[in-house]
Design an enzyme around this catalytic site. Structure first.
Site, PDB file in Angstrom:
ATOM      1  N   GLU A 143       0.804  -1.284  -0.043  1.00  0.00           N
ATOM      2  CA  GLU A 143      -0.167  -0.011  -0.001  1.00  0.00           C
ATOM      3  C   GLU A 143       0.902   1.205  -0.125  1.00  0.00           C
ATOM      4  OE1 GLU A 143      -3.248   2.348   2.725  1.00  0.00           O
ATOM      5  OE2 GLU A 143      -2.134   0.663   3.665  1.00  0.00           O
ATOM      6  N   GLU A 241     -11.111   2.947   7.659  1.00  0.00           N
ATOM      7  CA  GLU A 241      -9.827   3.480   8.197  1.00  0.00           C
ATOM      8  C   GLU A 241      -9.907   4.671   8.693  1.00  0.00           C
ATOM      9  OE1 GLU A 241      -5.600   1.635   8.207  1.00  0.00           O
ATOM     10  OE2 GLU A 241      -6.087   3.259   6.755  1.00  0.00           O
TER      11      GLU A 241
END
Length: 243
Positions: A143, A241
């Site tokens: 990521e 998130e």
């Protein structure tokens, strides 16, 4: 669409206990959770809690290393540590029946070490991770994370992520596409998404600039983005998130 509660961000005000956050997620109607740092709790306790609540552990992060580290994958002097911690991460994932591990790249702090050395180490460790996780039927995620939120993070742009994906070229290696980080790093979100779509294995969302609730005022129109993702036929989990 399937939304998973990220327990590193959600419910942290309500409880310092990770175990209790699992219960809070269930009480709010979540069926999936993701946990950046499950290693602060004995895996048997987490396993028991998941089974008791009937929750699905969607993803975990690899062990971050020491308290001053955010992953070890790019660090030339920590190769052995990285691989030992990877085995611990695999043990947690298997016990929790978790099929995705996000491999944290680490921080580039020592400017005396050439960037190419960090990159070679990172690619070598990601190759190793892909091979190990493939044997365990676990997806390896990478990521890009923006340098404003995490200064000195190695994997801080999508061009480098694309390079790694092309070099390794394994169906088990996927991209974790976080719209929060993507907006800060690149912008032009829908075109960026399309350019890496075939590699996306997991999605996360939060509002920019302060990682707030996606429904609050900010730079990203999530009504549009979520409708866009839905029409792109993405059928995986979307991690919440945000703070």
């Amino acid at each position: 669409m399937k939304f998973s509660a990220n327990l590193g961000f959600l419910y942290t005000r309500e409880s310092e206990s990770l175990i209790e956050r699992y219960s809070l997620a269930k009480a709010d109607g979540f069926f999936g959770v993701e946990t950046p740092n499950p290693y602060c709790v004995d895996v048997r306790d987490l396993q028991m809690k998941l089974n008791c609540l009937g929750l699905h552990q969607v993803a975990i992060n690899s062990h971050q290393g020491g308290t001053e580290e955010i992953g070890l994958a790019c660090l030339p002097d920590k190769c052995q540590d990285f691989r030992e911690y990877l085995e611990l991460s695999i043990n947690y994932a298997k016990a929790l029946d978790c099929k995705k591990i996000h491999i944290l790249s680490g921080l580039v702090k020592n400017k005396q070490i050439p960037f190419d050395d960090y990159e070679r180490m990172y690619i070598s460790n990601i190759k190793h991770s892909v091979e190990r996780l493939l044997k365990e039927d676990i997806m390896c995620l990478i990521e890009p994370i923006n340098n404003r939120s995490v200064p000195c993070y190695f994997l801080d742009n999508f061009n480098l992520a694309k390079k790694v994906l092309k070099l390794i070229e394994c169906p088990n290696l996927k991209l974790q596409f976080d719209f929060f980080h993507a907006q800060i790093i690149n912008g032009d979100l829908t075109q960026l998404f399309k350019s890496v779509e075939k590699h996306i294995g997991h999605i996360q969302i939060a509002q920019v600039p302060d990682r707030g609730h996606p429904g609050t005022m900010g730079e990203i129109n999530y009504d549009y983005i979520l409708e866009f993702v839905k029409h792109r036929k993405y059928d995986g989990w979307i991690g919440l998130e945000y703070k």
